[in-house]
Design an enzyme around this catalytic site. Structure first.
Site, PDB file in Angstrom:
ATOM      1  N   ASP A 233       0.906  -1.240   0.051  1.00 25.03           N
ATOM      2  CA  ASP A 233      -0.061  -0.051  -0.015  1.00 25.03           C
ATOM      3  C   ASP A 233       0.674   1.402   0.121  1.00 25.03           C
ATOM      4  O   ASP A 233       0.637   2.174  -0.835  1.00 25.03           O
ATOM      5  CB  ASP A 233      -0.984  -0.043   1.154  1.00 25.03           C
ATOM      6  CG  ASP A 233      -1.974   1.018   1.200  1.00 25.03           C
ATOM      7  OD1 ASP A 233      -2.159   1.809   0.208  1.00 25.03           O
ATOM      8  OD2 ASP A 233      -2.624   1.254   2.306  1.00 25.03           O
TER       9      ASP A 233
ATOM     10  N   HIS B 233      -7.849   0.703   9.659  1.00 27.35           N
ATOM     11  CA  HIS B 233      -6.826   1.043   8.518  1.00 27.35           C
ATOM     12  C   HIS B 233      -6.996   2.768   8.109  1.00 27.35           C
ATOM     13  O   HIS B 233      -7.760   3.280   7.451  1.00 27.35           O
ATOM     14  CB  HIS B 233      -7.031   0.520   7.228  1.00 27.35           C
ATOM     15  CG  HIS B 233      -6.118   0.785   6.076  1.00 27.35           C
ATOM     16  ND1 HIS B 233      -4.995  -0.235   5.537  1.00 27.35           N
ATOM     17  CD2 HIS B 233      -5.969   1.885   5.308  1.00 27.35           C
ATOM     18  CE1 HIS B 233      -4.418   0.378   4.499  1.00 27.35           C
ATOM     19  NE2 HIS B 233      -4.846   1.525   4.432  1.00 27.35           N
TER      20      HIS B 233
ATOM     21  N   CYS C  37      -1.140  10.554  -0.440  1.00 24.61           N
ATOM     22  CA  CYS C  37      -2.361  10.335  -0.198  1.00 24.61           C
ATOM     23  C   CYS C  37      -2.676  10.871  -1.928  1.00 24.61           C
ATOM     24  O   CYS C  37      -2.416  11.776  -2.316  1.00 24.61           O
ATOM     25  CB  CYS C  37      -3.448  11.497   0.469  1.00 24.61           C
ATOM     26  SG  CYS C  37      -4.963  11.106   0.226  1.00 24.61           S
TER      27      CYS C  37
ATOM     28  N   ASN D 142      -1.112   6.684   4.586  1.00 24.60           N
ATOM     29  CA  ASN D 142      -1.259   5.497   5.652  1.00 24.60           C
ATOM     30  C   ASN D 142      -0.545   6.204   6.991  1.00 24.60           C
ATOM     31  O   ASN D 142       0.668   6.898   6.883  1.00 24.60           O
ATOM     32  CB  ASN D 142      -0.551   4.789   5.407  1.00 24.60           C
ATOM     33  CG  ASN D 142      -1.041   3.678   4.119  1.00 24.60           C
ATOM     34  OD1 ASN D 142      -2.162   3.339   4.192  1.00 24.60           O
ATOM     35  ND2 ASN D 142      -0.255   3.592   3.105  1.00 24.60           N
TER      36      ASN D 142
END
Ligand code: MG
Length: 304
Positions: free
Chosen positions: A20, A211, A244, A253
Protein backbone atom coordinates in the site's frame (compact mmCIF):
# COMPACT_ATOMS: atom_id res chain seq x y z
CA UNK A 1 -8.05 6.13 34.73
CA UNK A 2 -11.33 4.68 33.60
CA UNK A 3 -10.80 6.02 30.10
CA UNK A 4 -7.78 3.75 29.62
CA UNK A 5 -8.75 0.90 31.94
CA UNK A 6 -10.13 -1.59 29.44
CA UNK A 7 -7.76 -1.11 26.51
CA UNK A 8 -6.38 -4.24 24.81
CA UNK A 9 -3.09 -5.45 26.35
CA UNK A 10 -1.65 -6.42 23.01
CA UNK A 11 -2.15 -5.17 19.47
CA UNK A 12 -1.54 -6.75 16.08
CA UNK A 13 0.01 -4.40 13.56
CA UNK A 14 -0.42 -5.25 9.89
CA UNK A 15 2.48 -3.57 8.08
CA UNK A 16 1.30 -2.31 4.69
CA UNK A 17 4.34 -0.23 3.67
CA UNK A 18 5.76 -2.63 1.05
CA UNK A 19 2.48 -2.73 -0.91
CA UNK A 20 0.00 0.00 0.00
CA UNK A 21 2.89 2.34 0.81
CA UNK A 22 5.25 1.71 -2.09
CA UNK A 23 2.60 1.48 -4.80
CA UNK A 24 1.97 5.20 -4.44
CA UNK A 25 5.66 6.11 -4.60
CA UNK A 26 6.84 7.36 -7.99
CA UNK A 27 10.46 6.25 -7.66
CA UNK A 28 10.62 2.66 -8.88
CA UNK A 29 12.82 0.68 -6.52
CA UNK A 30 15.05 -2.24 -7.39
CA UNK A 31 13.96 -5.75 -6.49
CA UNK A 32 16.91 -6.10 -4.10
CA UNK A 33 15.98 -2.93 -2.19
CA UNK A 34 12.36 -4.02 -1.80
CA UNK A 35 13.39 -7.47 -0.58
CA UNK A 36 15.87 -5.95 1.86
CA UNK A 37 13.20 -3.54 3.16
CA UNK A 38 10.74 -6.37 3.81
CA UNK A 39 13.37 -8.52 5.51
CA UNK A 40 14.31 -5.56 7.76
CA UNK A 41 10.64 -5.11 8.71
CA UNK A 42 10.40 -8.79 9.63
CA UNK A 43 13.57 -8.45 11.71
CA UNK A 44 11.89 -5.53 13.49
CA UNK A 45 9.23 -7.93 14.77
CA UNK A 46 6.44 -7.26 12.27
CA UNK A 47 4.82 -10.59 11.51
CA UNK A 48 1.85 -9.64 9.34
CA UNK A 49 2.90 -7.84 6.20
CA UNK A 50 1.26 -6.91 2.94
CA UNK A 51 4.14 -7.37 0.53
CA UNK A 52 3.03 -7.20 -3.11
CA UNK A 53 0.16 -7.26 -5.56
CA UNK A 54 -0.64 -9.21 -8.69
CA UNK A 55 -2.06 -6.34 -10.69
CA UNK A 56 -1.24 -5.27 -14.23
CA UNK A 57 2.35 -4.04 -14.48
CA UNK A 58 1.35 -1.12 -16.73
CA UNK A 59 -1.14 0.07 -14.10
CA UNK A 60 1.22 -0.12 -11.12
CA UNK A 61 4.85 -0.37 -12.29
CA UNK A 62 6.17 -0.52 -8.69
CA UNK A 63 4.54 -3.95 -8.36
CA UNK A 64 5.71 -5.32 -11.74
CA UNK A 65 8.25 -7.68 -10.13
CA UNK A 66 5.85 -9.08 -7.50
CA UNK A 67 6.52 -12.72 -8.45
CA UNK A 68 10.27 -12.39 -8.08
CA UNK A 69 9.84 -10.36 -4.93
CA UNK A 70 7.62 -12.94 -3.28
CA UNK A 71 10.04 -15.71 -4.17
CA UNK A 72 13.00 -13.85 -2.70
CA UNK A 73 11.53 -12.83 0.66
CA UNK A 74 12.75 -14.96 3.50
CA UNK A 75 9.79 -17.13 4.56
CA UNK A 76 9.52 -17.64 8.27
CA UNK A 77 7.14 -19.58 10.42
CA UNK A 78 4.58 -17.30 12.06
CA UNK A 79 5.25 -14.49 9.60
CA UNK A 80 2.22 -13.88 7.41
CA UNK A 81 2.96 -12.45 3.97
CA UNK A 82 -0.10 -11.22 2.16
CA UNK A 83 -0.46 -10.42 -1.56
CA UNK A 84 -3.19 -8.30 -3.09
CA UNK A 85 -5.16 -10.17 -5.72
CA UNK A 86 -7.68 -8.16 -7.81
CA UNK A 87 -9.06 -10.87 -10.09
CA UNK A 88 -8.82 -14.48 -11.28
CA UNK A 89 -5.77 -13.73 -13.41
CA UNK A 90 -3.98 -12.35 -10.36
CA UNK A 91 -5.08 -15.39 -8.38
CA UNK A 92 -3.50 -17.71 -10.93
CA UNK A 93 -0.22 -15.84 -10.44
CA UNK A 94 -0.58 -16.17 -6.65
CA UNK A 95 -1.33 -19.90 -6.93
CA UNK A 96 1.72 -20.55 -9.11
CA UNK A 97 3.90 -19.11 -6.33
CA UNK A 98 2.28 -21.03 -3.50
CA UNK A 99 1.15 -17.83 -1.77
CA UNK A 100 -0.38 -18.54 1.66
CA UNK A 101 -2.45 -15.40 2.12
CA UNK A 102 -4.23 -12.96 -0.18
CA UNK A 103 -5.87 -9.58 0.24
CA UNK A 104 -9.20 -8.83 -1.44
CA UNK A 105 -10.26 -5.21 -1.94
CA UNK A 106 -13.52 -3.41 -2.52
CA UNK A 107 -15.16 -0.19 -1.30
CA UNK A 108 -18.43 1.15 0.08
CA UNK A 109 -18.71 3.62 -2.81
CA UNK A 110 -19.77 2.73 -6.35
CA UNK A 111 -18.01 5.76 -7.85
CA UNK A 112 -14.74 4.98 -6.04
CA UNK A 113 -14.85 1.37 -7.21
CA UNK A 114 -15.68 2.50 -10.74
CA UNK A 115 -12.66 4.84 -10.88
CA UNK A 116 -10.33 2.49 -9.01
CA UNK A 117 -11.18 -0.96 -10.34
CA UNK A 118 -13.57 -0.08 -13.16
CA UNK A 119 -16.67 -1.72 -11.74
CA UNK A 120 -19.42 -1.08 -9.18
CA UNK A 121 -19.67 -2.64 -5.69
CA UNK A 122 -21.93 -5.49 -6.78
CA UNK A 123 -19.77 -6.52 -9.74
CA UNK A 124 -16.58 -6.19 -7.70
CA UNK A 125 -18.03 -8.57 -5.13
CA UNK A 126 -18.89 -11.17 -7.74
CA UNK A 127 -15.32 -10.83 -9.09
CA UNK A 128 -13.94 -11.33 -5.58
CA UNK A 129 -16.19 -14.30 -4.95
CA UNK A 130 -14.55 -16.12 -7.87
CA UNK A 131 -11.08 -15.32 -6.53
CA UNK A 132 -12.11 -16.40 -3.02
CA UNK A 133 -13.41 -19.73 -4.32
CA UNK A 134 -10.04 -20.39 -5.97
CA UNK A 135 -8.24 -19.44 -2.74
CA UNK A 136 -10.42 -21.53 -0.47
CA UNK A 137 -9.81 -24.64 -2.56
CA UNK A 138 -6.12 -24.33 -1.70
CA UNK A 139 -6.69 -23.30 1.94
CA UNK A 140 -5.22 -19.87 1.31
CA UNK A 141 -5.99 -17.30 4.00
CA UNK A 142 -8.14 -14.38 2.86
CA UNK A 143 -8.02 -10.89 4.32
CA UNK A 144 -10.74 -8.48 3.25
CA UNK A 145 -10.27 -4.73 2.80
CA UNK A 146 -12.99 -2.15 2.47
CA UNK A 147 -12.13 1.34 1.23
CA UNK A 148 -13.99 4.64 1.74
CA UNK A 149 -15.62 3.51 5.00
CA UNK A 150 -15.53 7.05 6.45
CA UNK A 151 -15.94 9.01 3.23
CA UNK A 152 -15.36 8.92 -0.52
CA UNK A 153 -13.41 11.47 -2.61
CA UNK A 154 -16.26 11.48 -5.18
CA UNK A 155 -19.45 10.74 -3.23
CA UNK A 156 -18.68 12.34 0.14
CA UNK A 157 -20.41 10.42 2.93
CA UNK A 158 -20.79 6.68 2.48
CA UNK A 159 -23.45 4.37 3.84
CA UNK A 160 -23.02 2.24 6.96
CA UNK A 161 -25.72 -0.10 5.65
CA UNK A 162 -23.62 -0.71 2.53
CA UNK A 163 -20.61 -1.25 4.80
CA UNK A 164 -22.49 -3.92 6.77
CA UNK A 165 -23.48 -5.71 3.55
CA UNK A 166 -19.92 -5.65 2.18
CA UNK A 167 -18.42 -6.92 5.47
CA UNK A 168 -20.87 -9.82 5.43
CA UNK A 169 -20.01 -10.68 1.82
CA UNK A 170 -16.28 -10.75 2.55
CA UNK A 171 -16.85 -12.95 5.59
CA UNK A 172 -19.05 -15.22 3.47
CA UNK A 173 -16.15 -15.44 1.01
CA UNK A 174 -14.00 -16.81 3.85
CA UNK A 175 -12.17 -13.68 5.04
CA UNK A 176 -10.68 -14.33 8.49
CA UNK A 177 -10.48 -10.59 9.08
CA UNK A 178 -11.87 -7.45 7.42
CA UNK A 179 -9.96 -4.18 7.44
CA UNK A 180 -12.03 -0.99 7.43
CA UNK A 181 -10.21 1.77 5.55
CA UNK A 182 -10.38 5.52 5.88
CA UNK A 183 -8.97 5.84 2.37
CA UNK A 184 -8.90 9.64 2.19
CA UNK A 185 -8.27 10.31 5.87
CA UNK A 186 -11.48 12.18 6.62
CA UNK A 187 -12.71 10.10 9.56
CA UNK A 188 -12.93 11.56 13.07
CA UNK A 189 -13.27 9.92 16.51
CA UNK A 190 -17.00 10.60 16.77
CA UNK A 191 -17.58 8.94 13.39
CA UNK A 192 -15.34 5.99 14.32
CA UNK A 193 -17.31 5.54 17.54
CA UNK A 194 -20.61 5.57 15.62
CA UNK A 195 -19.53 3.22 12.82
CA UNK A 196 -17.94 0.76 15.26
CA UNK A 197 -21.03 0.78 17.48
CA UNK A 198 -23.01 -0.48 14.54
CA UNK A 199 -20.39 -2.95 13.23
CA UNK A 200 -19.69 -4.40 16.68
CA UNK A 201 -23.38 -5.13 17.20
CA UNK A 202 -22.93 -7.89 14.64
CA UNK A 203 -19.22 -8.79 14.50
CA UNK A 204 -16.66 -9.55 17.18
CA UNK A 205 -13.47 -7.52 17.46
CA UNK A 206 -11.31 -10.42 16.30
CA UNK A 207 -12.87 -10.13 12.83
CA UNK A 208 -12.07 -6.45 12.43
CA UNK A 209 -9.05 -4.28 11.69
CA UNK A 210 -8.84 -0.52 11.21
CA UNK A 211 -6.85 1.14 8.44
CA UNK A 212 -6.44 4.85 9.06
CA UNK A 213 -4.80 7.54 7.00
CA UNK A 214 -3.29 10.60 8.65
CA UNK A 215 -4.26 13.04 5.88
CA UNK A 216 -5.90 15.46 8.30
CA UNK A 217 -3.93 14.51 11.40
CA UNK A 218 -6.59 12.41 13.12
CA UNK A 219 -5.27 8.88 12.57
CA UNK A 220 -3.96 8.44 16.12
CA UNK A 221 -7.11 9.92 17.65
CA UNK A 222 -9.10 7.45 15.56
CA UNK A 223 -6.88 4.57 16.67
CA UNK A 224 -7.30 5.55 20.32
CA UNK A 225 -11.08 5.64 19.84
CA UNK A 226 -10.96 2.19 18.19
CA UNK A 227 -8.87 0.82 21.08
CA UNK A 228 -11.49 2.09 23.48
CA UNK A 229 -14.06 0.08 21.52
CA UNK A 230 -11.89 -3.04 21.93
CA UNK A 231 -10.32 -3.11 18.44
CA UNK A 232 -6.79 -4.56 18.56
CA UNK A 233 -5.76 -4.95 14.91
CA UNK A 234 -4.42 -1.95 12.98
CA UNK A 235 -2.88 -1.43 9.56
CA UNK A 236 0.00 1.02 9.29
CA UNK A 237 2.91 1.82 7.03
CA UNK A 238 6.53 2.07 8.14
CA UNK A 239 7.82 5.64 7.83
CA UNK A 240 4.28 6.68 6.79
CA UNK A 241 5.03 5.59 3.22
CA UNK A 242 2.33 6.15 0.68
CA UNK A 243 1.18 9.72 0.46
CA UNK A 244 -2.43 10.39 -0.41
CA UNK A 245 -3.39 9.95 -4.07
CA UNK A 246 -6.43 12.20 -3.50
CA UNK A 247 -4.60 15.12 -1.88
CA UNK A 248 -1.19 15.87 -3.38
CA UNK A 249 1.50 16.32 -0.76
CA UNK A 250 -0.68 15.09 2.10
CA UNK A 251 0.01 12.15 4.40
CA UNK A 252 -1.54 8.81 3.58
CA UNK A 253 -1.18 5.70 5.72
CA UNK A 254 -0.58 6.37 9.38
CA UNK A 255 3.09 5.66 10.19
CA UNK A 256 3.88 2.47 12.09
CA UNK A 257 6.33 4.49 14.23
CA UNK A 258 3.60 6.91 15.33
CA UNK A 259 1.24 4.03 16.13
CA UNK A 260 4.04 2.35 18.08
CA UNK A 261 4.62 5.51 20.14
CA UNK A 262 0.94 5.84 21.01
CA UNK A 263 0.59 2.16 21.93
CA UNK A 264 3.84 2.12 23.87
CA UNK A 265 2.72 5.15 25.90
CA UNK A 266 -0.45 3.24 26.81
CA UNK A 267 1.53 0.17 27.87
CA UNK A 268 0.18 -1.89 24.98
CA UNK A 269 2.41 -4.60 23.56
CA UNK A 270 3.21 -4.55 19.82
CA UNK A 271 6.15 -6.94 19.44
CA UNK A 272 7.98 -4.20 17.52
CA UNK A 273 11.66 -3.42 18.07
CA UNK A 274 11.59 0.32 17.38
CA UNK A 275 15.34 0.64 16.68
CA UNK A 276 15.09 -2.02 14.00
CA UNK A 277 11.92 -0.53 12.58
CA UNK A 278 13.66 2.84 12.26
CA UNK A 279 16.45 1.07 10.39
CA UNK A 280 13.95 -0.41 7.91
CA UNK A 281 12.13 2.90 7.39
CA UNK A 282 15.26 5.02 7.01
CA UNK A 283 16.69 2.48 4.56
CA UNK A 284 13.67 2.72 2.27
CA UNK A 285 13.16 6.48 2.70
CA UNK A 286 16.79 7.03 1.60
CA UNK A 287 16.22 4.86 -1.46
CA UNK A 288 13.13 6.93 -2.28
CA UNK A 289 15.00 10.14 -1.49
CA UNK A 290 12.13 11.15 0.76
CA UNK A 291 11.59 12.65 4.18
CA UNK A 292 9.05 11.00 6.45
CA UNK A 293 5.63 12.38 7.40
CA UNK A 294 5.95 10.47 10.70
CA UNK A 295 6.36 12.88 13.61
CA UNK A 296 7.91 10.25 15.89
CA UNK A 297 10.34 8.96 13.26
CA UNK A 298 11.36 12.55 12.41
CA UNK A 299 12.31 13.24 16.03
CA UNK A 300 14.27 10.00 16.22
CA UNK A 301 16.17 10.80 13.01
CA UNK A 302 16.82 14.40 14.18
CA UNK A 303 18.18 13.10 17.49
CA UNK A 304 20.79 10.84 15.86
MG1 MG B 1 -3.84 2.82 2.84
Amino acid sequence: MALFKDLPKKVKIVEVGPRDGLQNEKTILSLEDKVKYINLLIEAGLNSLEVCSFVRADKIPQMADSEKLYEKIEKKENVHLSCLVPNEKGMERALSLGVKEIALFTATSDTFNQKNINTNIKESLSRLEKVATMAQKENIRIRGYISTVFGCPYEGNTSTDTLMEVIQKLIDFGAYEVSLGDTIGVGNPKQVDKVLDKVLEKYSVDKLAMHFHDTRGLALANILTSLQKGIYIFDSSSGGLGGCPYATGASGNVATEDVFYLLHSLGIETGIDIEKLVKASTFILNKLNKTTPSRYLSTLIAGK
